[in-house]
Motif scaffolding. Structure first.
Motif, PDB file in Angstrom:
ATOM      1  N   THR A  31     -69.271 -60.407  47.858  1.00 42.89           N
ATOM      2  CA  THR A  31     -70.113 -58.664  47.515  1.00 42.89           C
ATOM      3  C   THR A  31     -71.464 -59.785  46.113  1.00 42.89           C
ATOM      4  O   THR A  31     -70.344 -60.390  45.386  1.00 42.89           O
ATOM      5  N   TRP A  46     -73.130 -48.105  40.470  1.00 37.95           N
ATOM      6  CA  TRP A  46     -72.730 -48.908  41.238  1.00 37.95           C
ATOM      7  C   TRP A  46     -71.186 -49.420  41.449  1.00 37.95           C
ATOM      8  O   TRP A  46     -70.573 -49.253  42.918  1.00 37.95           O
ATOM      9  N   ALA A  50     -68.575 -48.263  44.348  1.00 39.83           N
ATOM     10  CA  ALA A  50     -67.542 -48.749  45.241  1.00 39.83           C
ATOM     11  C   ALA A  50     -66.024 -48.792  44.337  1.00 39.83           C
ATOM     12  O   ALA A  50     -65.476 -48.477  45.676  1.00 39.83           O
ATOM     13  N   GLU A  55     -63.621 -50.073  47.726  1.00 42.31           N
ATOM     14  CA  GLU A  55     -62.574 -51.413  46.722  1.00 42.31           C
ATOM     15  C   GLU A  55     -62.345 -52.092  47.174  1.00 42.31           C
ATOM     16  O   GLU A  55     -62.854 -53.540  46.770  1.00 42.31           O
ATOM     17  N   MET A  58     -65.329 -55.046  46.151  1.00 41.00           N
ATOM     18  CA  MET A  58     -64.804 -55.483  44.945  1.00 41.00           C
ATOM     19  C   MET A  58     -63.749 -56.598  44.639  1.00 41.00           C
ATOM     20  O   MET A  58     -64.258 -57.188  44.015  1.00 41.00           O
ATOM     21  N   PHE A 128     -72.353 -47.291  48.081  1.00 39.31           N
ATOM     22  CA  PHE A 128     -71.852 -47.409  48.910  1.00 39.31           C
ATOM     23  C   PHE A 128     -71.409 -46.153  48.670  1.00 39.31           C
ATOM     24  O   PHE A 128     -70.732 -45.349  47.407  1.00 39.31           O
ATOM     25  N   ASN A 131     -66.814 -47.111  53.154  1.00 43.37           N
ATOM     26  CA  ASN A 131     -66.510 -49.023  53.149  1.00 43.37           C
ATOM     27  C   ASN A 131     -67.501 -49.027  54.810  1.00 43.37           C
ATOM     28  O   ASN A 131     -67.302 -48.774  56.025  1.00 43.37           O
TER      29      ASN A 131
END
Length: 307
Positions: A31, A46, A50, A55, A58, A128, A131
């Motif tokens: 990402t 952001w 996330a 998660e 990330m 987000f 997900n």
């Protein structure tokens, strides 16, 4: 913007970024966000979204900072980032700062593809709500997955709207690393310049003559994506339903039903703060800067500044 050449790949900023990727042991898909300190609070917002809603995305997050200050602040909190200064990438005297940033982002995205990474590029105001990875996983045979813009006044370039009735938005964009996208990058490297990466991206794709057909997705929610197949190349593009990523039509009454909310706002940090606050999408405290030295890295830090 030019497609990766030896002089770029061996530049100090590219070597540093590649080292950071190797040290971080990133997976095949990462990402990618780019930020300057003017937009730092928007990035924090952001990150908070996330952390709450997506998660797993990330775990392979790379933030490219256009200044040392942003990089230091993120590094101190355990978030992988690297510094790429605009003047190190774009040597020409381009007056409009936004145009130069666009060229840098295109350059970085193409370079990450060149290195073999599938890249989920996100704008810092594309937030987000859930997900999105299970959605993306359904399109393993596609080369590009992107959100859409359908309102005529927000849809540029006009040539894309005239051809398709919509345009693709690069604020939520999955670019896979394969021979098909390599061809696209090569074409883009030879195409005209523009102040917008969205204009360049869509202009190149319109030259490849896409035919779009509905693609029903009944496995997750009742919605409809579009599948575009180029008639003069092998490139396949998925245009995500607005029920998945809202751009023009985010309904504040059902924010949690989307996977990404990407509302329109002007290109400055203050405007984004105002717009996102009005739509109940700003979830960090305005006192985040005062809390820098008192909260712990990454997870705890984001938890502490989220309201």
């Amino acid at each position: 913007f030019t497609y990766p050449a030896d002089v770029m790949i061996t530049s100090h900023w590219a070597v540093s970024m590649k080292r950071k990727l190797d040290e971080g042991k990133f997976g095949k898909q990462l990402t990618f966000l780019m930020v300057s300190f003017d937009y730092f609070s928007t990035l924090l917002n952001w990150l908070a979204h996330a952390k709450l809603h997506a998660e797993p995305l990330m775990e392979n997050l790379l933030v490219v900072c256009l200044d040392e200050k942003s990089h230091i602040m993120l590094s101190n909190k355990g978030i992988i980032s690297t510094v790429v200064k605009i003047e190190d990438v774009i040597k020409e005297d381009v007056n409009v700062k936004f145009t130069r940033m666009v060229a840098v982002r295109l350059t970085l995205l193409s370079l990450l593809n060149y290195w073999g990474y599938d890249v989920l590029q996100m704008d810092t105001d594309a937030l987000f709500m859930n997900n999105i990875q299970p959605i993306l996983n359904q399109f393993k045979d596609s080369d590009i997955v992107a959100s859409v813009v359908k309102y005529h006044s927000h849809c540029f370039p006009k040539v894309a709207y005239d051809a398709w009735g919509f345009c693709l938005c690069v604020g939520v964009l999955l670019m896979k690393s394969n021979p098909n996208t390599e061809k696209m990058w090569q074409i883009m490297g030879r195409s005209h310049r523009s102040w917008s990466d969205q204009i360049m991206f869509n202009t190149v794709l319109t030259t490849l003559k896409f035919t779009w057909t509905p693609l029903n997705d009944n496995n997750i929610i009742s919605t409809q994506h579009l599948k575009g197949v180029s008639t003069n190349s092998n490139i396949t593009v998925i245009a995500l339903s607005e029920d998945i990523v809202c751009r023009d039509s985010c309904d504040t009454a059902k924010l949690s039903s989307y996977y990404v909310c990407h509302t329109h706002s002007y290109h400055n940090g203050t405007s984004k703060h105002t717009t996102l606050s009005q739509q109940n999408l700003w979830i960090i405290t305005d006192k985040w800067a005062e809390m820098q030295s008192t909260v712990q890295p990454t997870a705890e830090w984001l938890k502490e500044i989220t309201v």
